[in-house]
Enzyme design. Structure first.
Site, mmCIF file in Angstrom:
data_model
loop_
_atom_site.group_PDB
_atom_site.id
_atom_site.type_symbol
_atom_site.label_atom_id
_atom_site.label_comp_id
_atom_site.label_asym_id
_atom_site.label_seq_id
_atom_site.Cartn_x
_atom_site.Cartn_y
_atom_site.Cartn_z
ATOM 1 C CB SER A 160 25.037 -14.252 -10.498
ATOM 2 O OG SER A 160 25.041 -13.096 -9.673
ATOM 3 N NE ARG B 130 24.050 -21.318 -20.754
ATOM 4 C CZ ARG B 130 24.119 -20.207 -21.854
ATOM 5 N NH1 ARG B 130 23.171 -20.548 -22.502
ATOM 6 N NH2 ARG B 130 25.111 -19.585 -21.894
ATOM 7 C CG ASP C 79 27.808 -12.095 -10.207
ATOM 8 O OD1 ASP C 79 27.759 -12.008 -11.484
ATOM 9 O OD2 ASP C 79 28.305 -13.270 -9.944
HETATM 10 C C1 BGC Z 1 26.613 -16.865 -14.644
HETATM 11 C C2 BGC Z 1 26.871 -15.487 -14.702
HETATM 12 C C3 BGC Z 1 27.599 -14.829 -13.530
HETATM 13 C C4 BGC Z 1 28.791 -15.827 -13.047
HETATM 14 C C5 BGC Z 1 29.496 -15.247 -11.940
HETATM 15 C C6 BGC Z 1 28.059 -17.677 -14.262
HETATM 16 O O1 BGC Z 1 27.592 -19.105 -14.090
HETATM 17 O O2 BGC Z 1 26.499 -17.592 -16.007
HETATM 18 O O3 BGC Z 1 25.329 -14.814 -15.005
HETATM 19 O O4 BGC Z 1 27.882 -13.582 -13.640
HETATM 20 O O5 BGC Z 1 28.602 -17.176 -12.919
HETATM 21 O O6 BGC Z 1 28.676 -15.427 -11.106
#
Ligand code: BGC
Length: 531
Positions: free
Chosen positions: A160, A175, A213
């Protein structure tokens, strides 16, 4: 009318800065839609609008046994999921906290080796029979392509963080977010990093799908709560925040590099809305937001996430509370003597209190504050005592704390409504005749929607003020907790991916291994507890 006490006046001045009006919401929605369209056209925009190569949502009839792992923030979770084909599933799972030093490890390999080791432990514990069968086979039988192809388990990898996807199981890290910082991993294919470590341990597992996610949440909500239509949006409001939705391929103007099934005409897009409006065209910024951003590991990025998600709300609160504590016009969490405190004891803050330490105030205290309706605020004062080591806080001080926490939480929920409203409007479902009289389903997950009282209610209320939605539209938007997106959702995507794989020469051999796995797993599932 009794004159307003200086503490109340100073508190109100802080609260006011967190106000996010109906007009702000509407301005936010318009800008969100503009940035969504921009992200569909080109790379390098603040809303990344990442194509996921997943071209449809499930309908509940999907079947099979899959593995899923989830690296999301604080924990790493490993599961095996049996999809029963009737919207139900059985899941066996294990969870470990990711050690803090690995979140900022020197090399990516250190982190991924730890992840692979957890997968090994899980297989040994929950699928022992199958695991041993695999080891025996590896020693006695040689498949045409060697043990590497003995991949009995297809695994969905929920990762995620923002990833540039190049295919259903290929994607490079753009990143880190949420406090992770391993520069060595940026630009690398995270599926390959995990597969290498799995292979190093000779595990019978293939990383078949890379899953955000939010995409898992969208899939799981469509599988588990099937109506006439699947869910329109999958969203996370937890440590971080983000959303995924189904977009028409014809609207996706930027080039796609990997293979995908074109027949549905759609593709799931990972919006990466944590980075909405990094340029601050419309997002609010109090002095505390500015300070938090400057002191974060990624200044200028995830600017929306820094106002909305659990990782940051505690820190915004901490910064605002510290200012109130230093305010020379009042005495807050400081009493002159015990007679000015309803507890008849002077407030005492331990030197080691998290209130003095960056990132140390957990956002759960906002939930406690929002849920405390006792006249003396005894729940909140106990929490101040237990978790912030602020002992014998006066009632008025706890009230001030509660008011500021509520202002931060309410702003977060109203900002969340901006993203939800924009996606609903973007999909056009409210005016789609196929949806007439039907709910617009949104699957959500994460600690804020699960534990913060009124979070969903506040979102729902804010949706009513959005032009193009209104009360009638808002009543049709059904925000439901999604069941286990990172488990079931990832398994569903692994299933889609397995279907897309090219037929390999040792397919029958794999099939046989899978049968062994199924038998072992169903026996295990009956015994295992779920979390
Ligand atoms: C990430 C996402 C993720 C979200 C929830 C963010 O910091 O960049 O990819 O879906 O958090 O977990």
């Amino acid at each position: 009318m009794a004159p307003v006490s200086p503490l109340v006046a100073e508190t109100e001045a802080i609260v006011k800065q967190f106000e996010y009006t109906d007009e702000d919401v509407n301005r936010g929605v318009k800008e969100f839609l503009r940035q969504m369209n921009e992200g569909l056209e080109k790379d390098g925009t603040s809303l990344a609008q990442i194509p996921t190569y997943v071209t449809g949502v499930p309908n509940g009839t999907e079947k099979g046994l899959y593995m899923a792992v989830d690296l999301g923030g604080t924990n790493f979770r490993v599961c095996s999921v049996k999809l029963n084909g009737d919207g139900t599933f059985n899941i066996t799972s294990a969870k470990v906290a990711v050690p803090k030093h690995l979140m900022v490890a020197k090399t990516a390999q250190e982190l991924f080796a730890f992840l692979a080791l957890q997968i090994k432990k899980f297989l040994e514990k929950h699928h022992g029979d199958h695991f041993e069968a695999h080891i025996r086979r590896r020693m006695t039988v040689s498949s045409p392509d060697g043990y590497k192809d003995e991949h009995a388990f297809r695994m969905g990898f929920t990762f995620s963080f923002p990833v540039q996807q190049m295919g259903i199981n290929k994607g490079t890290l753009i990143r880190w977010t949420k406090g992770f910082d391993i520069p060595d991993a940026v630009g690398k294919d995270v599926c390959a990093l995990l597969q290498d470590e799995i292979d190093r341990l000779q595990l019978p597992v293939k990383v078949a799908a890379l899953v955000n996610d939010t995409v898992g949440t969208l899939m799981a909500h469509s599988y588990g709560a099937p109506g006439t239509h699947g869910a329109v949006l999958g969203a996370i409001f937890g440590t971080g925040t983000n959303g995924a939705y189904l977009e028409k391929l014809s609207n996706l103007k930027k080039p796609l590099v990997g293979d995908y099934d074109k027949s549905t005409g759609d593709m799931v897009i990972n919006i990466e809305w944590g980075s909405f409006d990094n340029q601050l065209n419309v997002l609010p910024q109090t002095p505390w937001d500015t300070a938090l951003n400057q002191q974060s590991v990624n200044p200028g990025f995830q600017m929306y996430e820094k106002l909305v998600s659990g990782m940051f709300l505690g820190e915004i609160l901490r910064l605002a509370i510290n200012d109130l504590m230093k305010n020379p016009r009042i005495s807050f969490f400081r009493d002159d003597n015990s007679s000015t405190n309803d507890l008849r004891s002077t407030t005492d803050i331990a030197e080691t209190s998290p209130i003095y330490k960056q990132w140390a105030v957990d956002s759960t205290i906002l939930s406690v504050a929002a849920g405390d309706h006792t006249p003396e605020l005894s729940l909140l004062r106990k929490e101040l005592d237990d978790s912030l080591q602020i002992h014998a806080a006066a009632r008025e001080d706890a009230q001030a704390f509660q008011a500021i926490a509520a202002a931060i939480g309410t702003r977060a929920a109203r900002l969340s409504a901006v993203a939800i409203a924009a996606v609903v409007l973007k999909t056009g479902k409210l005016t789609d005749p196929a949806y007439e009289g039907q709910p617009i389903d949104i699957g959500v997950d994460g600690s804020l929607v699960e534990h913060y009282p009124y979070f969903r209610g506040t979102i729902q209320k804010a949706l009513e003020c959005v032009e193009g939605i209104g009360k009638e539209g808002a009543d049709r938007i059904r925000i439901g907790l999604a069941e286990d997106g990172s488990g079931v959702g990832a398994a569903l995507i692994a299933l889609v991916a397995a279907g897309m794989e090219k037929h390999s020469t040792n397919e029958e051999y794999i099939g046989e291994l899978r049968e062994t796995a199924k038998t072992a797993a169903s026996a295990d599932n009956e015994k295992a507890t779920t979390d």
